[in-house]
Design a protein around this motif. Structure first.
Motif, PDB file in Angstrom:
ATOM      1  N   ALA A   1      12.509  -8.497   3.979  1.00 16.53           N
ATOM      2  CA  ALA A   1      12.816  -7.136   4.439  1.00 16.53           C
ATOM      3  C   ALA A   1      12.822  -6.968   5.952  1.00 16.53           C
ATOM      4  O   ALA A   1      13.736  -6.321   6.488  1.00 16.53           O
ATOM      5  CB  ALA A   1      11.851  -6.138   3.791  1.00 16.53           C
ATOM      6  N   PRO A   2      11.849  -7.519   6.700  1.00 15.40           N
ATOM      7  CA  PRO A   2      11.889  -7.305   8.157  1.00 15.40           C
ATOM      8  C   PRO A   2      13.189  -7.777   8.801  1.00 15.40           C
ATOM      9  O   PRO A   2      13.700  -7.140   9.726  1.00 15.40           O
ATOM     10  CB  PRO A   2      10.690  -8.121   8.657  1.00 15.40           C
ATOM     11  N   GLY A   3      13.743  -8.885   8.304  1.00 11.67           N
ATOM     12  CA  GLY A   3      14.977  -9.405   8.858  1.00 11.67           C
ATOM     13  C   GLY A   3      16.204  -8.594   8.487  1.00 11.67           C
ATOM     14  O   GLY A   3      17.280  -8.772   9.063  1.00 11.67           O
TER      15      GLY A   3
ATOM     16  N   ALA B   1      17.314  -2.966  11.064  1.00 13.44           N
ATOM     17  CA  ALA B   1      17.794  -2.844  12.442  1.00 13.44           C
ATOM     18  C   ALA B   1      16.638  -2.380  13.324  1.00 13.44           C
ATOM     19  O   ALA B   1      15.659  -1.821  12.839  1.00 13.44           O
ATOM     20  CB  ALA B   1      18.938  -1.837  12.496  1.00 13.44           C
ATOM     21  N   PRO B   2      16.728  -2.600  14.643  1.00 11.48           N
ATOM     22  CA  PRO B   2      15.706  -2.047  15.545  1.00 11.48           C
ATOM     23  C   PRO B   2      15.573  -0.538  15.342  1.00 11.48           C
ATOM     24  O   PRO B   2      16.582   0.173  15.267  1.00 11.48           O
ATOM     25  CB  PRO B   2      16.260  -2.378  16.938  1.00 11.48           C
ATOM     26  N   GLY B   3      14.344  -0.077  15.208  1.00 14.88           N
ATOM     27  CA  GLY B   3      14.124   1.335  14.918  1.00 14.88           C
ATOM     28  C   GLY B   3      14.187   1.669  13.443  1.00 14.88           C
ATOM     29  O   GLY B   3      13.944   2.809  13.041  1.00 14.88           O
ATOM     30  N   GLY B   4      14.505   0.666  12.619  1.00 12.16           N
ATOM     31  CA  GLY B   4      14.579   0.877  11.169  1.00 12.16           C
ATOM     32  C   GLY B   4      13.200   1.111  10.571  1.00 12.16           C
ATOM     33  O   GLY B   4      12.206   0.539  11.019  1.00 12.16           O
ATOM     34  N   ARG B   5      13.147   1.943   9.572  1.00 14.25           N
ATOM     35  CA  ARG B   5      11.887   2.291   8.910  1.00 14.25           C
ATOM     36  C   ARG B   5      11.757   1.550   7.585  1.00 14.25           C
ATOM     37  O   ARG B   5      12.738   1.351   6.869  1.00 14.25           O
ATOM     38  CB  ARG B   5      11.824   3.804   8.659  1.00 14.25           C
ATOM     39  N   TRP B   6      10.505   1.192   7.242  1.00 14.45           N
ATOM     40  CA  TRP B   6      10.221   0.485   5.983  1.00 14.45           C
ATOM     41  C   TRP B   6       9.076   1.199   5.304  1.00 14.45           C
ATOM     42  O   TRP B   6       7.987   1.337   5.866  1.00 14.45           O
ATOM     43  CB  TRP B   6       9.862  -0.955   6.307  1.00 14.45           C
ATOM     44  N   VAL B   7       9.335   1.696   4.100  1.00 15.97           N
ATOM     45  CA  VAL B   7       8.341   2.437   3.327  1.00 15.97           C
ATOM     46  C   VAL B   7       8.082   1.710   2.009  1.00 15.97           C
ATOM     47  O   VAL B   7       9.030   1.381   1.291  1.00 15.97           O
ATOM     48  CB  VAL B   7       8.827   3.879   3.046  1.00 15.97           C
ATOM     49  N   VAL B   8       6.811   1.461   1.711  1.00 17.56           N
ATOM     50  CA  VAL B   8       6.439   0.800   0.457  1.00 17.56           C
ATOM     51  C   VAL B   8       5.406   1.649  -0.266  1.00 17.56           C
ATOM     52  O   VAL B   8       4.401   2.065   0.326  1.00 17.56           O
ATOM     53  CB  VAL B   8       5.866  -0.608   0.695  1.00 17.56           C
TER      54      VAL B   8
ATOM     55  N   PHE C   1       2.304  -5.833   6.985  1.00 14.55           N
ATOM     56  CA  PHE C   1       2.476  -4.774   7.987  1.00 14.55           C
ATOM     57  C   PHE C   1       1.570  -5.034   9.199  1.00 14.55           C
ATOM     58  O   PHE C   1       1.995  -4.898  10.354  1.00 14.55           O
ATOM     59  CB  PHE C   1       2.148  -3.409   7.372  1.00 14.55           C
ATOM     60  N   ARG C   2       0.321  -5.390   8.945  1.00 12.17           N
ATOM     61  CA  ARG C   2      -0.624  -5.659  10.034  1.00 12.17           C
ATOM     62  C   ARG C   2      -0.134  -6.804  10.908  1.00 12.17           C
ATOM     63  O   ARG C   2      -0.172  -6.729  12.142  1.00 12.17           O
ATOM     64  CB  ARG C   2      -1.993  -5.999   9.455  1.00 12.17           C
ATOM     65  N   ASP C   3       0.365  -7.867  10.271  1.00  6.19           N
ATOM     66  CA  ASP C   3       0.838  -9.026  11.030  1.00  6.19           C
ATOM     67  C   ASP C   3       2.052  -8.675  11.881  1.00  6.19           C
ATOM     68  O   ASP C   3       2.169  -9.117  13.040  1.00  6.19           O
ATOM     69  CB  ASP C   3       1.172 -10.188  10.086  1.00  6.19           C
ATOM     70  N   LEU C   4       2.975  -7.887  11.334  1.00  2.52           N
ATOM     71  CA  LEU C   4       4.145  -7.466  12.108  1.00  2.52           C
ATOM     72  C   LEU C   4       3.724  -6.616  13.302  1.00  2.52           C
ATOM     73  O   LEU C   4       4.299  -6.712  14.389  1.00  2.52           O
ATOM     74  CB  LEU C   4       5.113  -6.687  11.220  1.00  2.52           C
ATOM     75  N   GLY C   5       2.712  -5.780  13.101  1.00  2.48           N
ATOM     76  CA  GLY C   5       2.206  -4.968  14.204  1.00  2.48           C
ATOM     77  C   GLY C   5       1.569  -5.816  15.286  1.00  2.48           C
ATOM     78  O   GLY C   5       1.801  -5.595  16.482  1.00  2.48           O
ATOM     79  N   ARG C   6       0.770  -6.805  14.879  1.00  2.00           N
ATOM     80  CA  ARG C   6       0.097  -7.673  15.842  1.00  2.00           C
ATOM     81  C   ARG C   6       1.089  -8.526  16.624  1.00  2.00           C
ATOM     82  O   ARG C   6       0.847  -8.877  17.783  1.00  2.00           O
ATOM     83  CB  ARG C   6      -0.904  -8.572  15.117  1.00  2.00           C
ATOM     84  N   GLN C   7       2.221  -8.843  15.992  1.00  6.63           N
ATOM     85  CA  GLN C   7       3.253  -9.637  16.661  1.00  6.63           C
ATOM     86  C   GLN C   7       4.161  -8.763  17.527  1.00  6.63           C
ATOM     87  O   GLN C   7       5.114  -9.264  18.124  1.00  6.63           O
ATOM     88  CB  GLN C   7       4.092 -10.371  15.616  1.00  6.63           C
ATOM     89  N   SER C   8       3.862  -7.480  17.564  1.00 11.32           N
ATOM     90  CA  SER C   8       4.669  -6.498  18.311  1.00 11.32           C
ATOM     91  C   SER C   8       6.102  -6.420  17.802  1.00 11.32           C
ATOM     92  O   SER C   8       7.016  -6.025  18.530  1.00 11.32           O
ATOM     93  CB  SER C   8       4.680  -6.837  19.816  1.00 11.32           C
ATOM     94  N   ARG C   9       6.283  -6.785  16.536  1.00 13.87           N
ATOM     95  CA  ARG C   9       7.610  -6.679  15.930  1.00 13.87           C
ATOM     96  C   ARG C   9       7.822  -5.307  15.310  1.00 13.87           C
ATOM     97  O   ARG C   9       8.959  -4.930  15.007  1.00 13.87           O
ATOM     98  CB  ARG C   9       7.793  -7.761  14.862  1.00 13.87           C
TER      99      ARG C   9
ATOM    100  N   GLU D   1       7.837   1.071  11.540  1.00 18.93           N
ATOM    101  CA  GLU D   1       9.119   1.117  12.246  1.00 18.93           C
ATOM    102  C   GLU D   1       9.298  -0.166  13.004  1.00 18.93           C
ATOM    103  O   GLU D   1       8.416  -0.569  13.774  1.00 18.93           O
ATOM    104  CB  GLU D   1       9.168   2.311  13.195  1.00 18.93           C
ATOM    105  N   MET D   2      10.431  -0.839  12.843  1.00 16.32           N
ATOM    106  CA  MET D   2      10.676  -2.091  13.516  1.00 16.32           C
ATOM    107  C   MET D   2      10.979  -1.857  15.007  1.00 16.32           C
ATOM    108  O   MET D   2      11.653  -0.890  15.367  1.00 16.32           O
ATOM    109  CB  MET D   2      11.863  -2.832  12.884  1.00 16.32           C
TER     110      MET D   2
END
Length: 289
Positions: A221-223, A226-233, A248-256, A287-288
């Motif tokens: 899903a992250p790939g 688009a930039p600014g795209g939202r992901w709701v689970v 989600f936590r890992d994506l946040g820590r990676q600043s993605r 939000e990506m």
């Protein structure tokens, strides 16, 4: 058939839908979320996916007023990237995944998802696949069954072992009624929860490889955003929500990505009174970058 899309208002709010945007609903079900998204679009589109062909047909009927903004496809989580590319889409502006089992599946006797009445041991979301609940139940070793009930059903060890032993001795298990009776014979009912509830959950998850499919979706899903795209689970089981929280936590820590839900969002009291099935739901959103 009553249909109550879970946490609909919250989902739409976190998706922050743009009328010209492209959105993917990965669990179409009966089309509640899909239709609500489509009705907020003008030139945009919803790609609505589900493993269950019966659900997709019912969803089309429920979304007749906005079909021109929806593309329906039968697709599993693990086929997300492939399915979007086949439609000609590389990135979407929002992804919604409601991880619950649809009301239609639970209330259709011939599908075998529930113990409320005797039915074939099926439990397949995609009825084209070969493996059924009967296959899992009647061909799996006692030890593996017990492990299945513990890991996927979150059943405690000793009840899981007793249930597995009783089921192996009672083979062949022919229908959902017999399965529920065997479980209740070794784990007497206490409280509101039927003793077979966790066993049915574990079998459904095993038949449909829900853990593997969820892992694939969380990876892909992250790939697809688009930039600014939202992901709701929206998750209903703690084992699923833990996976979502970790990704989600890992994506946040990676600043993605930027986490939009510091804590899980739960349904309102008004919603749970209207739809008791929503009580265990928890929502997370990001939000990506």
């Amino acid at each position: 058939m009553g249909h109550f899309p879970v946490m609909l208002g919250e989902s739409l709010e976190f998706l922050a839908i743009r009328p010209e945007g492209t959105y993917a609903d990965l669990t179409c079900g009966l089309g509640g979320h899909t239709g609500a998204i489509a009705r907020q679009l003008t030139t945009g589109r919803v790609i609505s996916l589900d493993r269950d062909a019966e659900s997709l047909e019912l969803a089309k009927q429920n979304c007749e007023d906005c079909l021109d903004r929806i593309t329906f496809r039968q697709s599993a989580f693990s086929q997300l990237t492939e399915t979007l590319r086949a439609i000609g889409i590389e990135k979407v502006d929002g992804i919604l995944a409601d991880l619950g089992v649809s009301r239609m599946q639970l209330t259709s006797p011939h599908r075998g998802f529930t113990f409320m009445q005797a039915a074939p041991l099926d439990m397949r979301m995609d009825r084209q696949q070969e493996i059924t609940a009967a296959d899992v139940l009647n061909r799996t070793s006692e030890r593996e069954l017990a492990q299945l009930f513990m890991s996927l059903g979150e059943e405690r060890r000793h009840p899981a072992e007793r249930i597995a032993r009783a089921l192996v001795r009672a083979r062949p298990i022919r229908d959902t009624g017999q399965l529920a009776d065997v479980v209740q014979s070794v784990v007497p009912r206490s409280g509101k929860l039927h003793p077979a509830t966790r066993v049915f959950q574990a079998l459904r998850m095993a038949v449909n490889d829900e853990p593997g499919e969820l892992d694939a979706m969380l990876q892909q899903a992250p790939g697809c955003l688009a930039p600014g795209g939202r992901w709701v689970v929206i998750a209903f089981q703690s084992i699923d929500d833990r996976k979502v929280k970790t990704v989600f936590r890992d994506l946040g820590r990676q600043s993605r990505a930027r986490i939009l839900t510091k804590h899980v969002v739960r349904p309102s009291d008004a919603e749970t009174r209207k739809n008791s099935a929503s009580r265990s739901a928890v929502l997370r959103a990001l939000e990506m970058n």
